[in-house]
Enzyme design. Structure first.
Site, PDB file in Angstrom:
ATOM      1  N   HIS A 115       0.817  -1.209   0.000  1.00  0.00           N
ATOM      2  CA  HIS A 115       0.000   0.000   0.000  1.00  0.00           C
ATOM      3  C   HIS A 115       0.852   1.260   0.000  1.00  0.00           C
ATOM      4  O   HIS A 115       0.400   2.316  -0.442  1.00  0.00           O
ATOM      5  CB  HIS A 115      -1.018   0.008   1.146  1.00  0.00           C
ATOM      6  CG  HIS A 115      -0.507  -0.406   2.484  1.00  0.00           C
ATOM      7  ND1 HIS A 115      -0.162  -1.696   2.785  1.00  0.00           N
ATOM      8  CD2 HIS A 115      -0.305   0.309   3.626  1.00  0.00           C
ATOM      9  CE1 HIS A 115       0.225  -1.763   4.044  1.00  0.00           C
ATOM     10  NE2 HIS A 115       0.157  -0.553   4.574  1.00  0.00           N
TER      11      HIS A 115
ATOM     12  N   HIS B 283     -22.323  -2.175  18.758  1.00  0.00           N
ATOM     13  CA  HIS B 283     -22.164  -3.166  19.822  1.00  0.00           C
ATOM     14  C   HIS B 283     -22.936  -4.427  19.458  1.00  0.00           C
ATOM     15  O   HIS B 283     -24.098  -4.348  19.051  1.00  0.00           O
ATOM     16  CB  HIS B 283     -22.689  -2.611  21.148  1.00  0.00           C
ATOM     17  CG  HIS B 283     -22.673  -3.616  22.261  1.00  0.00           C
ATOM     18  ND1 HIS B 283     -21.511  -3.961  22.924  1.00  0.00           N
ATOM     19  CD2 HIS B 283     -23.657  -4.364  22.815  1.00  0.00           C
ATOM     20  CE1 HIS B 283     -21.783  -4.867  23.843  1.00  0.00           C
ATOM     21  NE2 HIS B 283     -23.093  -5.133  23.795  1.00  0.00           N
TER      22      HIS B 283
END
Length: 462
Positions: free
Chosen positions: A315, A439
């Site tokens: 990258h 969550h």
């Protein structure tokens, strides 16, 4: 040398790996005429001998571990072993699919792709296949190869490089890995999951020595628990063949035997005999020297990727190739902040980081101005579900931005994207604490760590 002078390209790129093809694709997108020269396969090391095949092996290793541990989750499964030919077929199919897609992408952007071994023949030309390819700008992107040390000959038999390890048609009973960096730790992780008795020999005090020391210690603890052995502060002194394998000796008097020795001490630049020095390009130990805009000392020549002394990551090559193409096209570009680039070791557990280690932050800002916080994954519901252990460590400038995020645990490589934004946008802990994370998710752990650093911990003790 015949001169194909009917066309003078805007950009001639020597090397079709991550940096080279990124420069080609972006340059063509911006309307530049581009010739891309590659002696092997388009995609280079990352696609064919690095990132992609190694991560395929690591996923196969993860599946093996999950099968062995299935009973812990109430799932009845039997682990019968590793079909190495099947593993290679899976790995090679992944590579082949991406390779085909990349070939189509290069063709669709109307990049002139030339397969052949090129050599810089002037400051504005490359010779390949008996032709001289002229360009107003030249981009050098010839990459890297596995490195060894004097007196240690990689024979491809019992003493192998990562290139050989990716094609090994059998699973050794035991292996010594020379080098405890990213490559060494990833292969150690794969082989251990495949049932290999693994010993890493590392000359420095810790595994993954470029990471924060806390991350290194957490990985070492996890490797011990997995039964991966390692010798730290052990410098290699010699190797010899035994009847069935190899014997490695170290300078501190230790002797280790195994079926194979994997040399994983890093990669060196591919630049010898390619005409760089003859054309006046400044070099250092085989690397091409560049400024912050990837310009060499020769105005018409730039260089990117593993060939230049920056982080050897695919990258990074992509980013450098894009920067060079945009600069050549006349766009305003900003130098790359190499500290702001995410780094991941895809072992089990994963080690992911962005920004400064605590040691570098202390060196840069002074000990009294550096604040750190550790958030244990034991407090994270999704990590509990996954049965992974680890930590997130934040490094902050006192009363200022978070300058380092260091994570160890399963799937932490998938969390580093948010960590990259936190570092690169110079976020304050209180600003990150305002963000609401799903969550249960592992991304919550990053949010919880910043809540704690902002002085309002939720699922963590004060």
């Amino acid at each position: 040398m015949a001169n194909d002078a009917s066309t003078v390209f805007d950009v001639v790129i020597l090397g079709g790996g991550s940096g080279g093809y990124a420069a080609a694709l972006r340059g063509a997108q911006l309307g530049l005429s581009v010739a891309l020269i590659e002696k092997g396969e388009l995609g280079g090391t990352c696609l064919h001998r690095g990132c992609i095949p190694t991560k395929a092996l690591l996923h196969a290793a993860e599946v093996a571990d999950e099968t062995k541990e299935a009973a812990e989750f109430g799932v009845l499964a039997t682990f019968q072993g590793i079909d190495i030919n099947g593993v290679h077929k899976y790995k090679d199919d992944v590579v082949a699919g991406l390779y085909k897609g990349l070939q189509g992408l290069v063709a669709s952007r109307k990049v002139t792709f030339i397969q052949g071994e090129g050599k810089l023949s002037s400051q504005t030309s490359v010779d390949v296949n008996g032709q001289r390819i002229e360009g107003r700008h030249i981009v050098l992107a010839t990459g890297s190869v596995p490195r060894s040390i004097p007196g240690l000959d990689i024979d491809g038999n019992r003493i192998i490089s990562s290139d050989h390890a990716l094609k090994l048609d059998y699973i050794p009973k035991s292996a010594i890995i020379l080098g405890g960096g990213v490559i060494g730790c990833e292969f150690a992780s794969v082989w251990k999951s495949f049932g290999v008795d693994v010993t890493i020999v590392e000359g420095l005090p810790h595994l993954v020595p470029l990471e924060d020391e806390n991350s290194s210690k957490l990985l070492e603890r996890a490797f011990r628990k997995r039964g991966i052995k390692f010798e730290l502060k052990s410098r290699f002194s010699g190797v010899e063949y035994t009847e069935n394998g190899v014997r490695v000796s170290t300078e501190n008097g230790k002797s280790i035997e195994a079926d194979v020795l994997l040399v994983a001490i890093g990669r060196g630049p591919v630049s010898a005999g390619l005409g760089y020095e003859e054309q006046g390009v400044a070099m250092d130990r085989g690397y091409v020297l560049v400024d912050e805009y990837l310009r060499t000392n020769v105005p018409s020549i730039s260089a990117v990727g593993d060939l230049v002394p920056t982080l050897q990551l695919a990258h990074v090559g992509f980013a450098e190739g894009i920067l060079v193409a945009e600069r050549i096209a006349g766009l305003k570009v900003v130098p790359i902040d190499y500290d702001g680039i995410p780094r991941v070791t895809y072992s089990n557990p994963e080690v992911a980081s962005v920004g400064l280690t605590e040691a570098k932050a202390v060196e840069q800002y002074g000990k009294e101005k550096v604040v750190t916080l550790k958030y244990n994954l034991a407090g994270n519901g999704k990590s509990k579900i996954l049965k992974t252990a680890g930590e997130i460590k934040l490094v902050q400038v006192k009363d200022g931005a978070v300058v380092g995020v260091h994570m160890v645990g399963a799937r932490m490589g998938e969390q580093v994207g948010e960590a990259q934004l936190i570092y690169n946008w110079e976020a304050l802990p209180a600003e990150v604490a305002q963000l609401i994370h799903a969550h249960p998710s592992q991304s919550e752990a990053l949010g919880e760590a910043h809540l704690a650093l902002a002085g309002k911990p939720l699922h963590a003790h004060d």
